[in-house]
Write a protein that holds these residues in place. Structure first.
Motif, PDB file in Angstrom:
ATOM      1  N   HIS A   1      31.311  29.069  41.372  1.00 15.79           N
ATOM      2  CA  HIS A   1      32.276  29.407  40.331  1.00 15.79           C
ATOM      3  C   HIS A   1      33.391  28.374  40.423  1.00 15.79           C
ATOM      4  O   HIS A   1      34.090  28.317  41.429  1.00 15.79           O
ATOM      5  CB  HIS A   1      32.834  30.819  40.574  1.00 15.79           C
ATOM      6  CG  HIS A   1      33.445  31.445  39.373  1.00 15.79           C
ATOM      7  ND1 HIS A   1      33.237  32.745  39.018  1.00 15.79           N
ATOM      8  CD2 HIS A   1      34.261  30.933  38.421  1.00 15.79           C
ATOM      9  CE1 HIS A   1      33.898  33.022  37.907  1.00 15.79           C
ATOM     10  NE2 HIS A   1      34.529  31.923  37.523  1.00 15.79           N
TER      11      HIS A   1
ATOM     12  N   HIS B   1      39.514  28.166  39.152  1.00 22.22           N
ATOM     13  CA  HIS B   1      40.188  28.604  37.932  1.00 22.22           C
ATOM     14  C   HIS B   1      41.304  29.563  38.333  1.00 22.22           C
ATOM     15  O   HIS B   1      41.414  29.939  39.500  1.00 22.22           O
ATOM     16  CB  HIS B   1      39.195  29.350  37.025  1.00 22.22           C
ATOM     17  CG  HIS B   1      38.676  30.611  37.653  1.00 22.22           C
ATOM     18  ND1 HIS B   1      37.664  30.602  38.595  1.00 22.22           N
ATOM     19  CD2 HIS B   1      39.056  31.901  37.524  1.00 22.22           C
ATOM     20  CE1 HIS B   1      37.430  31.835  39.005  1.00 22.22           C
ATOM     21  NE2 HIS B   1      38.273  32.652  38.372  1.00 22.22           N
TER      22      HIS B   1
ATOM     23  N   ASP C   1      43.054  33.392  36.947  1.00 19.34           N
ATOM     24  CA  ASP C   1      42.526  34.479  36.133  1.00 19.34           C
ATOM     25  C   ASP C   1      43.334  34.773  34.874  1.00 19.34           C
ATOM     26  O   ASP C   1      42.835  35.411  33.964  1.00 19.34           O
ATOM     27  CB  ASP C   1      42.365  35.757  36.966  1.00 19.34           C
ATOM     28  CG  ASP C   1      41.197  35.646  37.937  1.00 19.34           C
ATOM     29  OD1 ASP C   1      40.301  34.812  37.678  1.00 19.34           O
ATOM     30  OD2 ASP C   1      41.184  36.369  38.944  1.00 19.34           O
TER      31      ASP C   1
ATOM     32  N   ILE D   1      38.630  41.300  44.357  1.00 21.74           N
ATOM     33  CA  ILE D   1      37.176  41.217  44.440  1.00 21.74           C
ATOM     34  C   ILE D   1      36.743  42.049  45.638  1.00 21.74           C
ATOM     35  O   ILE D   1      37.234  41.835  46.746  1.00 21.74           O
ATOM     36  CB  ILE D   1      36.685  39.759  44.646  1.00 21.74           C
ATOM     37  CG1 ILE D   1      37.482  38.763  43.809  1.00 21.74           C
ATOM     38  CG2 ILE D   1      35.192  39.661  44.387  1.00 21.74           C
ATOM     39  CD1 ILE D   1      37.181  38.733  42.352  1.00 21.74           C
TER      40      ILE D   1
ATOM     41  N   TYR E   1      33.720  42.871  47.984  1.00 20.21           N
ATOM     42  CA  TYR E   1      32.412  42.302  48.322  1.00 20.21           C
ATOM     43  C   TYR E   1      31.459  43.374  48.808  1.00 20.21           C
ATOM     44  O   TYR E   1      31.865  44.360  49.427  1.00 20.21           O
ATOM     45  CB  TYR E   1      32.586  41.194  49.357  1.00 20.21           C
ATOM     46  CG  TYR E   1      33.371  40.058  48.765  1.00 20.21           C
ATOM     47  CD1 TYR E   1      32.819  39.246  47.765  1.00 20.21           C
ATOM     48  CD2 TYR E   1      34.690  39.833  49.142  1.00 20.21           C
ATOM     49  CE1 TYR E   1      33.547  38.231  47.172  1.00 20.21           C
ATOM     50  CE2 TYR E   1      35.430  38.819  48.558  1.00 20.21           C
ATOM     51  CZ  TYR E   1      34.847  38.027  47.570  1.00 20.21           C
ATOM     52  OH  TYR E   1      35.574  37.042  46.976  1.00 20.21           O
TER      53      TYR E   1
ATOM     54  N   PHE F   1      34.643  32.468  49.257  1.00 19.07           N
ATOM     55  CA  PHE F   1      35.700  32.471  48.254  1.00 19.07           C
ATOM     56  C   PHE F   1      36.781  31.512  48.740  1.00 19.07           C
ATOM     57  O   PHE F   1      37.115  31.503  49.925  1.00 19.07           O
ATOM     58  CB  PHE F   1      36.254  33.890  48.138  1.00 19.07           C
ATOM     59  CG  PHE F   1      37.458  34.019  47.261  1.00 19.07           C
ATOM     60  CD1 PHE F   1      37.316  34.371  45.924  1.00 19.07           C
ATOM     61  CD2 PHE F   1      38.732  33.806  47.770  1.00 19.07           C
ATOM     62  CE1 PHE F   1      38.425  34.503  45.102  1.00 19.07           C
ATOM     63  CE2 PHE F   1      39.850  33.928  46.949  1.00 19.07           C
ATOM     64  CZ  PHE F   1      39.695  34.273  45.616  1.00 19.07           C
TER      65      PHE F   1
ATOM     66  N   HIS G   1      41.502  29.675  42.287  1.00 14.26           N
ATOM     67  CA  HIS G   1      40.470  30.068  43.242  1.00 14.26           C
ATOM     68  C   HIS G   1      39.080  29.797  42.677  1.00 14.26           C
ATOM     69  O   HIS G   1      38.933  29.583  41.481  1.00 14.26           O
ATOM     70  CB  HIS G   1      40.611  31.549  43.609  1.00 14.26           C
ATOM     71  CG  HIS G   1      40.485  32.447  42.404  1.00 14.26           C
ATOM     72  ND1 HIS G   1      41.533  32.702  41.542  1.00 14.26           N
ATOM     73  CD2 HIS G   1      39.423  33.112  41.896  1.00 14.26           C
ATOM     74  CE1 HIS G   1      41.131  33.487  40.569  1.00 14.26           C
ATOM     75  NE2 HIS G   1      39.843  33.755  40.744  1.00 14.26           N
TER      76      HIS G   1
ATOM     77  N   VAL H   1      34.476  29.874  43.921  1.00 16.40           N
ATOM     78  CA  VAL H   1      33.455  30.349  44.859  1.00 16.40           C
ATOM     79  C   VAL H   1      32.562  29.170  45.231  1.00 16.40           C
ATOM     80  O   VAL H   1      32.077  28.457  44.352  1.00 16.40           O
ATOM     81  CB  VAL H   1      32.607  31.471  44.220  1.00 16.40           C
ATOM     82  CG1 VAL H   1      31.541  31.955  45.202  1.00 16.40           C
ATOM     83  CG2 VAL H   1      33.478  32.637  43.770  1.00 16.40           C
TER      84      VAL H   1
ATOM     85  N   ARG I   1      24.451  37.096  46.297  1.00 13.13           N
ATOM     86  CA  ARG I   1      25.806  37.503  46.660  1.00 13.13           C
ATOM     87  C   ARG I   1      26.343  38.441  45.576  1.00 13.13           C
ATOM     88  O   ARG I   1      26.434  38.080  44.414  1.00 13.13           O
ATOM     89  CB  ARG I   1      26.689  36.266  46.743  1.00 13.13           C
ATOM     90  CG  ARG I   1      28.190  36.501  46.923  1.00 13.13           C
ATOM     91  CD  ARG I   1      28.898  35.203  46.560  1.00 13.13           C
ATOM     92  NE  ARG I   1      30.281  35.105  46.972  1.00 13.13           N
ATOM     93  CZ  ARG I   1      31.312  35.432  46.195  1.00 13.13           C
ATOM     94  NH1 ARG I   1      31.119  35.993  45.015  1.00 13.13           N
ATOM     95  NH2 ARG I   1      32.555  35.209  46.611  1.00 13.13           N
TER      96      ARG I   1
ATOM     97  N   TRP J   1      40.074  43.533  37.560  1.00 13.02           N
ATOM     98  CA  TRP J   1      41.323  42.908  37.111  1.00 13.02           C
ATOM     99  C   TRP J   1      42.281  43.990  36.665  1.00 13.02           C
ATOM    100  O   TRP J   1      41.884  44.968  36.037  1.00 13.02           O
ATOM    101  CB  TRP J   1      41.054  41.926  35.966  1.00 13.02           C
ATOM    102  CG  TRP J   1      40.343  40.699  36.419  1.00 13.02           C
ATOM    103  CD1 TRP J   1      40.898  39.606  37.032  1.00 13.02           C
ATOM    104  CD2 TRP J   1      38.943  40.430  36.324  1.00 13.02           C
ATOM    105  NE1 TRP J   1      39.926  38.680  37.312  1.00 13.02           N
ATOM    106  CE2 TRP J   1      38.720  39.155  36.890  1.00 13.02           C
ATOM    107  CE3 TRP J   1      37.854  41.133  35.805  1.00 13.02           C
ATOM    108  CZ2 TRP J   1      37.459  38.577  36.950  1.00 13.02           C
ATOM    109  CZ3 TRP J   1      36.599  40.559  35.879  1.00 13.02           C
ATOM    110  CH2 TRP J   1      36.414  39.296  36.447  1.00 13.02           C
TER     111      TRP J   1
HETATM  112  O1  LIG Z   1      33.291  36.430  43.198  1.00  9.09           O
HETATM  113  C1  LIG Z   1      34.344  35.949  43.631  1.00  9.09           C
HETATM  114  O2  LIG Z   1      34.573  35.845  44.841  1.00  9.09           O
HETATM  115  C2  LIG Z   1      35.397  35.454  42.672  1.00  9.09           C
HETATM  116  C3  LIG Z   1      35.033  35.556  41.239  1.00  9.09           C
HETATM  117  C4  LIG Z   1      36.155  35.183  40.336  1.00  9.09           C
HETATM  118  O3  LIG Z   1      37.099  34.576  40.705  1.00  9.09           O
HETATM  119  C5  LIG Z   1      36.134  35.581  38.915  1.00  9.09           C
HETATM  120  O4  LIG Z   1      35.114  36.100  38.445  1.00  9.09           O
HETATM  121  O5  LIG Z   1      37.153  35.363  38.226  1.00  9.09           O
END
Ligand SMILES: O=C(O)CCC(=O)C(=O)O
Ligand SMILES: [Fe+3]
Length: 718
Positions: A562, A565, A567, A593, A595, A605, A637, A639, A647, A653
């Motif tokens: 990922h 970016h 959020d 998030i 996990y 991450f 942040h 991934v 995963r 959010w």
């Molecule tokens: O899955 C993650 O650890 C982060 C995912 C993320 O930052 C997002 O979907 O905005």
């Protein structure tokens, strides 16, 4: 439609699915590849329109080729012996029609399965989002007239969009931009004609008004025919309720057919609506004939005036002024001649069927038209409805008042401090004994960051993962979807409510639903407390996401799973900036998030600087671990690549703005069949008859106890 373009033997043309084109265009947008944005977005809009046209065309031509028989003049219930030849003949016709529609559609646009579009994408098109992207792209390549038309088209459907209002003001001042450029590219012809007719009518140009109103009526009927044909789609299980749905052949045919007829009836409301007007025109179709009769009268065309007055009276037989008009026109033309002029035809059989089903099967029908003649409705129903309407109005008002009170309370509390809430005073209590803090902002080298462990157990992690995988297996097109972020991974992203719907099998999922609601509420409360927020945190959106490494595509990988970016803003790493503007989700204030597993390789991450390169902290996912952080520019942040295994995580959010709280709708039906739809907040969990309301809202609950739930369906309204 995200599935691959599978092979189809019968079809010669395969129209590219418009959700795919939309995604490609959006991806190109972020790369600044404007030509690709335009090419794909324009094609997406064209294909969407083409699919609509083809579907309507196929159903209409097939209906003409194989009509089911003589129309009924009255409702007659006859019960032919099961298995009789007539029955077989009936079903043969049904199958022929199905075959005709299938062949017609797949010859013209390819197999139906590739044109299945998710609600989310459809919503984007309804909101005219494609035009938002297009206006930027056109502007960047200096196609001003097209940029203006796209901007205007978008703005008409989104009149509160401040940036677009500014853009339009800016365009207006530019040289080379003309008034005619401010088009509505999505305007319906019948509505355009109707509005033009009204303009001429107001300036007493009755001849021109007639031309436009007549054109409007003609366009209306063709739009109506198309709208109604498009109603003949799949049965709508309306969220969850198919869990309890079991019906035999005839009941399910009745249920489905009634749903189609209800949909067809709503066409009159849909066609009376236009962008930028929040309510549909009242009494839309009849009003055409009202305008027409007066315009014809003013043009001294009495025959047509009589025809239109009579047509209007079909809808409102008691209307006094129109009856006087008709009497007057008839006197002028001559009574005999006038009596011979018929009204334009209008069939009421469909409404009769719907009311019949209402009376016999209790299938609710809410008549969208105000003009329905009273005798169409069975007397018993009429009386009951009157009483029900009064109770409904009372209850709705009471609930409305309560909801308003709740909202004012929330707003007042919120006014005090949205901004102050964000002044960091992290380190508040964690509320639950098994939750432990693993790293604070300081240890994570940033601000508004926290790493917590112990949120849920191994068993619960497995249950949520199962939910996601069950959904992936069931839901069409979710499995093997290429990741939007990396070609070396596949991606399974699904809202939890949908996962429950798709994954519905046996008894596990309702329990999983409960688990999800409890778990997300737990995360919400802990974040609110840990960051010592002065105003409440609300759910904004939640997503179950699994990323899987594609084994054969792992060599020489240097991309991320990922990309980095933020959020709630658009990260422009070249400028070390984050721009807080749509299409970023600017109302998101906190992210978390959760996990669910650690049996994969890679996938850490990371937090970075605004340059998207300098890593400031890395977090290894594991079951029950939550990384929580402010959603803004302080926390870019991403991934790291997942190079082996799968995963899974739940992304949550949150927003401080109650206006953006994720809402769910509950449909309630009281014992006499009157339907209410109420909108509550995400945190309320409903399970059959049982509703959990958040503290302070228990008053609203008391009002609900004398209603029972027939079904509850939840969808986001924001
Ligand atoms: O899955 C993650 O650890 C982060 C995912 C993320 O930052 C997002 O979907 O905005
Ligand atoms: Fe993120």
């Amino acid at each position: 439609a995200h599935s691959a373009l599978g092979c189809s033997l019968s079809s010669n043309v395969i129209l590219e699915p418009y959700d795919l084109l939309f995604d490609t265009a959006v991806e190109a947008y972020y790369k600044g590849d404007w030509m690709t944005v335009i090419l794909n977005m324009e094609r997406a809009l064209r294909n969407k329109a083409a699919i609509r046209r083809v579907k309507a065309h196929c159903r209409i031509t097939c209906a003409n080729q194989s009509a089911f028989g003589e129309p009924l003049s009255n409702i007659v219930v006859s019960i032919p012996g099961a298995g009789s030849v007539e029955d077989l003949g009936f079903f043969q016709k049904i199958m022929k029609r199905a075959d005709c529609v299938n062949t017609c559609e797949s010859d013209k646009i390819g197999p139906a399965t590739i044109h299945k579009i998710t609600e989310d994408v459809d919503l984007e098109f309804k909101k005219r989002t494609p035009y938002n992207y297009l206006q930027v792209a056109y502007f960047k390549i200096n196609k001003l007239d097209k940029a203006v038309a796209a901007a205007n088209t978008f703005f008409l459907a989104n009149p509160d969009h401040m940036e677009m209002r500014q853009n339009l003001d800016y365009y207006r001042m530019m040289s080379g931009v003309q008034e005619e450029d401010f088009k509505d590219l999505e305007a319906w012809p019948h509505m355009a004609e109707f509005l033009a007719g009204k303009r001429y009518y107001s300036s007493d140009s009755f001849g021109l008004a007639i031309d436009h109103f007549e054109a409007a009526v003609e366009e209306y009927f063709s739009a109506d025919q198309e709208c109604r044909a498009l109603c003949e789609g799949a049965y709508d299980y309306d969220g969850y309720n198919y869990m309890e749905y079991s019906a035999d052949l005839f009941q399910s045919m009745t249920d489905h057919y009634m749903q189609i007829l209800n949909c067809k009836q709503s066409c009159s409301v849909e066609l009376a609506s236009t962008a930028g007007k929040d309510k549909p025109f009242e009494d839309f179709l009849p009003s055409h004939f009202n305008y027409l009769q007066f315009s014809y009268y003013n043009s001294e065309k009495y025959e047509q005036a009589i025809e239109c007055a009579k047509t209007y009276l079909l809808f409102h037989p008691e209307e006094e002024v129109m009856n006087q008009n008709l009497a007057y026109y008839s006197a002028v033309l001559g009574e005999d001649k006038a009596a011979a002029i018929p009204a334009r035809q209008q069939s009421l059989l469909e409404k009769e069927l719907l009311y019949f089903a209402f009376e016999v099967f209790g299938i609710t029908f809410v008549d969208p038209d105000s003009w329905t003649p009273a005798d169409i409705m069975p007397l018993k129903l009429r009386e009951k409805q009157k009483a029900d309407r009064e109770t409904a109005a009372r209850i709705t008002e009471e609930i409305g008042n309560l909801m308003k009170e709740i909202e004012t309370l929330v707003e007042e509390k919120n006014k005090e401090s949205t901004d102050i809430a964000k002044i960091v005073r992290e380190g508040g209590p964690l509320l639950f004994d098994d939750i432990k803090i693993t790293m604070s902002s300081k240890q994570l080298n940033g601000s508004q960051r926290v790493l917590l462990d112990g949120f849920i157990s191994e068993g619960e992690c497995r249950e949520l993962t199962r939910l996601s995988n069950a959904a992936a297996l069931k839901g069409d097109g979710y499995r093997g979807l290429p990741s939007p972020h990396s070609p070396s991974e596949s991606f399974q992203g699904i809202t939890v409510l949908k996962a429950i719907k798709f994954g519905q099998e046996g008894t596990v999922p309702l329990k999983s639903a409960r688990l999800f609601f409890d778990m997300s509420e737990k995360v919400r409360r802990v974040l609110e407390s840990y960051f010592r927020l002065d105003s409440p945190l609300y759910f904004s959106y939640s997503h179950l996401v699994c990323r899987s490494a594609i084994d054969e595509k792992q060599d020489d990988r240097d991309d991320l799973s990922h990309p980095v970016h933020a959020d709630n803003c658009l990260l422009v790493s070249e400028l070390n900036k984050c721009i807080k503007e749509p299409p970023a989700y600017t109302h998101r204030d906190y992210s978390a998030i959760l996990y669910l597993n650690d049996d994969f390789e890679g996938g850490d991450f990371i937090f970075t600087e605004l340059d998207a390169k300098t890593v400031t902290a890395a977090v290894r996912p594991q079951c029950g671990r939550v990384v929580g952080f402010g959603a803004g520019e302080e926390n870019p942040h991403g991934v790291r690549a997942v190079t082996k295994g799968q995963r899974c995580a739940v992304a949550l959010w949150f927003t401080l703005d109650p206006k953006h709280e994720e809402k769910v709708t509950y449909l309630l039906v009281n014992p006499s069949g009157v339907m209410y739809s109420l909108c509550f907040y995400h945190a309320i969990y409903c399970d059959g008859l049982f509703c959990n309301l958040r503290e302070g809202e228990s008053n609203a609950f008391h009002l609900l106890i004398h209603l029972h739930f027939i079904s509850f369906s939840c969808f986001s309204l924001s």
